[in-house]
Motif scaffolding. Structure first.
Motif, PDB file in Angstrom:
ATOM      1  N   LYS A 234     -24.718   5.095 -35.644  1.00 43.30           N
ATOM      2  CA  LYS A 234     -25.750   4.264 -35.491  1.00 43.30           C
ATOM      3  C   LYS A 234     -25.809   3.201 -36.392  1.00 43.30           C
ATOM      4  CE  LYS A 234     -30.870   4.458 -35.062  1.00 43.30           C
ATOM      5  NZ  LYS A 234     -32.146   5.397 -35.011  1.00 43.30           N
ATOM      6  N   GLN A 235     -25.682   3.449 -37.712  1.00 42.10           N
ATOM      7  CA  GLN A 235     -25.474   2.163 -38.733  1.00 42.10           C
ATOM      8  C   GLN A 235     -24.600   1.240 -38.328  1.00 42.10           C
ATOM      9  OE1 GLN A 235     -24.923   4.661 -42.113  1.00 42.10           O
ATOM     10  NE2 GLN A 235     -26.914   4.227 -42.759  1.00 42.10           N
ATOM     11  N   LEU A 236     -23.216   1.669 -37.836  1.00 43.21           N
ATOM     12  CA  LEU A 236     -22.326   0.845 -37.383  1.00 43.21           C
ATOM     13  C   LEU A 236     -22.761   0.054 -36.079  1.00 43.21           C
ATOM     14  CD1 LEU A 236     -19.626  -0.156 -38.354  1.00 43.21           C
ATOM     15  CD2 LEU A 236     -18.511   1.494 -36.892  1.00 43.21           C
ATOM     16  N   LEU A 237     -23.547   0.636 -34.994  1.00 39.68           N
ATOM     17  CA  LEU A 237     -23.811  -0.053 -33.984  1.00 39.68           C
ATOM     18  C   LEU A 237     -25.144  -1.027 -34.422  1.00 39.68           C
ATOM     19  CD1 LEU A 237     -24.560   3.092 -31.361  1.00 39.68           C
ATOM     20  CD2 LEU A 237     -23.154   1.147 -31.144  1.00 39.68           C
ATOM     21  N   GLN A 238     -25.656  -0.681 -35.436  1.00 43.51           N
ATOM     22  CA  GLN A 238     -26.548  -1.926 -35.904  1.00 43.51           C
ATOM     23  C   GLN A 238     -25.809  -2.875 -36.547  1.00 43.51           C
ATOM     24  OE1 GLN A 238     -28.627   0.729 -38.547  1.00 43.51           O
ATOM     25  NE2 GLN A 238     -30.392   1.121 -37.253  1.00 43.51           N
ATOM     26  N   LEU A 239     -24.806  -2.868 -37.236  1.00 39.65           N
ATOM     27  CA  LEU A 239     -24.103  -3.750 -37.903  1.00 39.65           C
ATOM     28  C   LEU A 239     -23.175  -4.603 -36.498  1.00 39.65           C
ATOM     29  CD1 LEU A 239     -22.575  -2.183 -40.871  1.00 39.65           C
ATOM     30  CD2 LEU A 239     -24.063  -3.887 -40.882  1.00 39.65           C
ATOM     31  N   LEU A 240     -23.046  -3.874 -35.513  1.00 43.48           N
ATOM     32  CA  LEU A 240     -22.432  -4.515 -34.240  1.00 43.48           C
ATOM     33  C   LEU A 240     -23.102  -5.356 -33.615  1.00 43.48           C
ATOM     34  CD1 LEU A 240     -19.857  -4.615 -32.100  1.00 43.48           C
ATOM     35  CD2 LEU A 240     -21.199  -2.750 -31.127  1.00 43.48           C
ATOM     36  N   MET A 241     -24.590  -4.898 -33.401  1.00 40.22           N
ATOM     37  CA  MET A 241     -25.256  -5.914 -32.569  1.00 40.22           C
ATOM     38  C   MET A 241     -26.450  -6.752 -33.267  1.00 40.22           C
ATOM     39  SD  MET A 241     -24.282  -4.619 -29.584  1.00 40.22           S
ATOM     40  CE  MET A 241     -25.549  -5.500 -28.272  1.00 40.22           C
ATOM     41  N   ILE A 242     -26.582  -6.501 -34.253  1.00 43.51           N
ATOM     42  CA  ILE A 242     -27.733  -7.243 -34.975  1.00 43.51           C
ATOM     43  C   ILE A 242     -27.029  -8.504 -35.834  1.00 43.51           C
ATOM     44  CG2 ILE A 242     -29.346  -7.427 -36.846  1.00 43.51           C
ATOM     45  CD1 ILE A 242     -30.116  -4.288 -36.179  1.00 43.51           C
ATOM     46  N   PRO A 243     -26.228  -8.239 -36.519  1.00 39.53           N
ATOM     47  CA  PRO A 243     -25.434  -9.516 -37.319  1.00 39.53           C
ATOM     48  C   PRO A 243     -24.293 -10.012 -36.580  1.00 39.53           C
ATOM     49  CG  PRO A 243     -24.906  -7.481 -38.520  1.00 39.53           C
ATOM     50  CD  PRO A 243     -25.665  -7.230 -37.593  1.00 39.53           C
ATOM     51  N   GLY A 245     -21.256  -8.280 -35.844  1.00 44.02           N
ATOM     52  CA  GLY A 245     -19.994  -8.402 -36.716  1.00 44.02           C
ATOM     53  C   GLY A 245     -18.665  -7.913 -35.672  1.00 44.02           C
ATOM     54  N   ASN A 246     -17.867  -9.017 -35.900  1.00 43.78           N
ATOM     55  CA  ASN A 246     -16.446  -8.719 -35.163  1.00 43.78           C
ATOM     56  C   ASN A 246     -15.715  -7.692 -35.746  1.00 43.78           C
ATOM     57  OD1 ASN A 246     -17.266 -10.929 -33.366  1.00 43.78           O
ATOM     58  ND2 ASN A 246     -16.011 -12.383 -34.360  1.00 43.78           N
ATOM     59  N   ASN A 247     -15.662  -7.628 -36.870  1.00 44.15           N
ATOM     60  CA  ASN A 247     -15.113  -6.442 -37.694  1.00 44.15           C
ATOM     61  C   ASN A 247     -15.512  -5.008 -37.271  1.00 44.15           C
ATOM     62  OD1 ASN A 247     -17.339  -6.979 -39.073  1.00 44.15           O
ATOM     63  ND2 ASN A 247     -16.403  -6.698 -41.260  1.00 44.15           N
ATOM     64  N   ALA A 248     -16.741  -4.983 -36.959  1.00 46.52           N
ATOM     65  CA  ALA A 248     -17.448  -3.539 -36.629  1.00 46.52           C
ATOM     66  C   ALA A 248     -17.117  -3.168 -35.243  1.00 46.52           C
ATOM     67  CB  ALA A 248     -19.088  -3.901 -36.929  1.00 46.52           C
ATOM     68  N   ALA A 249     -16.735  -4.102 -34.400  1.00 43.71           N
ATOM     69  CA  ALA A 249     -16.450  -4.173 -33.117  1.00 43.71           C
ATOM     70  C   ALA A 249     -14.937  -3.491 -32.937  1.00 43.71           C
ATOM     71  CB  ALA A 249     -16.413  -5.237 -32.382  1.00 43.71           C
ATOM     72  N   ARG A 250     -13.959  -3.993 -33.830  1.00 42.40           N
ATOM     73  CA  ARG A 250     -12.790  -3.643 -33.974  1.00 42.40           C
ATOM     74  C   ARG A 250     -12.752  -2.270 -34.620  1.00 42.40           C
ATOM     75  NH1 ARG A 250     -11.990  -9.289 -36.336  1.00 42.40           N
ATOM     76  NH2 ARG A 250     -11.839 -10.597 -34.589  1.00 42.40           N
ATOM     77  N   LEU A 251     -13.646  -2.081 -35.607  1.00 44.30           N
ATOM     78  CA  LEU A 251     -13.525  -0.703 -36.391  1.00 44.30           C
ATOM     79  C   LEU A 251     -13.881   0.484 -35.379  1.00 44.30           C
ATOM     80  CD1 LEU A 251     -13.214   1.113 -38.890  1.00 44.30           C
ATOM     81  CD2 LEU A 251     -15.454   0.504 -39.546  1.00 44.30           C
TER      82      LEU A 251
END
Length: 504
Positions: A234-243, A245-251
């Motif tokens: 859930k935290q990584l989804l928040q970093l993906l959608m709110i700011p 984050g391209n690096n979150a998508a690749r991770l």
């Protein structure tokens, strides 16, 4: 030797020859020529009986017809000829009338028997199951002309009301770069493979060195990640959608699949399953200009991913503080502060211009309706990507507000309206009526479909007036509304005559 008394001789039984001589032949071919009577011979001397050689010989008995039949079978004879032979009466002459009468006498009992059997079979034959049919107009059109929406005037756009229908499109729906809007599909694929509900946080994901290195790229939108950090799904989804984050998508791609290429294959498979025929994903972040789609395709994805409550909560978050991530993170979608706006994702780049996939809601008759829209390809003309993104936000807000105003309701069916009938399978039609008013959501000029359907229960062949037998529905999908329908009068069992004449 004493002579026999006369009485004794009269009572003596007849000889076979005497019985045979009295037979009256019935057929001419049974007759035998009678031999001439023999001349009497000289009387025997009174002193004693005549010599044996001079005694008269009794004639040999002739064969009867039955005896001859046993010895030599006769060919079959017509019944009337045989009767004539037995009664010595010739058969009556054959005439058309006599032939017809004889046939009637022979076939009438058989036909009557068949009719009786047919009537019994028709009486005990299972009755057909009654069915519901629509008799009202199959469509209803909301009063008024088509709604006026403030379309952006460039790029391509589309708006739809979930469960009701499309409010329209603008611009050619041709594949175009979508930038970070691609992250919506990334989240969709992750949640399909690793579902979250309610307050669930999901699995722990370890940040690798690549994600940390990519967080330092100034030319991209990234999330502040450090190697060996442990973040929940859930935290990584928040970093993906709110700011965004391209690096979150690749991770996410490396965590969910063997590699990024395998994850991209999953993205395209999901798009195909949703009917997004004009969409191609080439990376999980949308940074590549070869990741393309259309506004209409993105609405199909929006309706699917917004069914997940965790995703809805994340994309409706204007700002957030995440444990382990320093500082407050702000959402690029500033429209979330506007009434009824609840997401979904911004995207901007030089090739894509400014893009926004949005969701909003409106309340009609106490019911919340979801509106989804996409505005793509907005170019501010200043050369700055930020200005193009802001233009897409401004244009989207006007479109959202017009769509919220356009949605209304109308009473499509009123209580007591005859909307259909029950067909008993014999041509009988028993009307059915709505048991309450039925309101539908729409907008001026919208045409919605009506139908009558079963309520999950088998309709009996006999029922009293007022018995609920089905539903009348308006619309389709999530926006479909329905009301019960009941018999306006008694449903009666078919008569014996109807059963008797039943063909199918």
């Amino acid at each position: 030797m004493k002579p026999r008394p006369e009485w004794e001789s009269e009572s003596e039984p007849e000889s076979p020859a005497e019985r045979t001589s009295r037979f009256v032949p019935l057929r001419r071919d049974d007759a035998r020529p009678v031999s001439a009577p023999r001349k009497p011979e000289a009387s025997a001397p009174a002193s004693g009986p005549a010599p044996a050689a001079q005694q008269p010989q009794a004639p040999a008995p002739s064969l009867s017809g039955a005896e001859r039949t046993r010895q030599q079978p006769m060919p079959p004879r017509p019944p009337l000829d045989l009767l004539a032979e037995l009664t010595n009466t010739p058969p009556p002459p054959e005439t058309p009338v006599r032939t017809a009468v004889r046939r009637v006498k022979i076939w009438t009992p058989l036909v009557l028997l068949l009719l009786i059997v047919y009537a019994i079979v028709q009486e005990v034959r299972p009755l057909p199951t009654p069915g519901l049919e629509l008799s009202a107009d199959p469509t209803y059109t909301f009063d008024g002309g088509d709604p006026t929406l403030a379309w952006p005037g460039q790029g391509q756009s589309a708006v739809t009301v979930d469960g009701v229908g499309s409010l329209g499109t603008e611009g050619a729906q041709k594949p175009a770069p979508i930038a970070s809007v691609a992250k919506v599909m990334t989240a969709y694929v992750v949640l399909k493979g690793h579902p979250l509900t309610g307050k669930e946080e999901g699995e722990k994901i370890t940040v690798d060195q690549q994600a940390e290195d990519e967080s330092k790229r100034a030319e991209e939108s990234t999330a502040p990640l450090k190697k060996d950090q442990r973040l929940t799904e859930k935290q990584l989804l928040q970093l993906l959608m709110i700011p965004s984050g391209n690096n979150a998508a690749r991770l996410f791609a490396r965590w969910d699949a063997p590699n990024e290429a395998a994850f991209v294959t999953k993205m395209n498979d999901a798009a195909k399953a949703l009917g997004m025929d004009s969409t191609t994903y080439t990376d999980p972040s949308g940074l590549k200009k070869t990741t393309v789609s259309t506004a209409s395709d993105q609405l199909k994805l929006a309706k699917a991913v917004m069914q997940n409550e965790v995703f809805r909560q994340i994309v409706d978050t204007p700002q957030i503080d995440i444990e382990g991530i320093g500082g407050t993170i702000y959402n690029n979608n500033t429209l979330l502060l506007q009434p009824g706006v609840s997401g979904i994702k911004t995207g901007s780049s030089t090739p894509a211009g400014g893009n926004l996939l949005w969701s909003a809601n409106t309340i009609v008759d106490g019911k919340k309706l979801w509106i989804y829209g996409a505005v793509m390809g907005q170019q501010a003309g200043t050369g700055r990507v930020y200005d193009s993104l802001q233009q897409s936000l401004d244009k989207s807000l006007k479109l959202i507000q017009d769509a919220q105003k356009a949605v209304t309701s109308a009473t499509v069916v009123r209580k007591g309206d005859v909307v259909g009938y029950v067909d008993d399978g014999f041509g009988g039609r028993t009307p059915v009526v709505a048991t309450k008013n039925l309101k539908a959501m729409g907008w001026p000029g919208l045409k919605v479909e009506l139908a009558v359907t079963g309520n999950g229960k088998k309709i009996s062949n006999t029922a009293t007036a007022g018995t609920a037998v089905g539903l009348v529905t308006v619309g389709s999908g999530a926006g479909k509304v329905s009301a019960p329908v009941a018999l306006q009068q008694d449903l009666k069992e078919p008569t014996f005559g109807q059963k008797l004449t039943r063909i199918g």
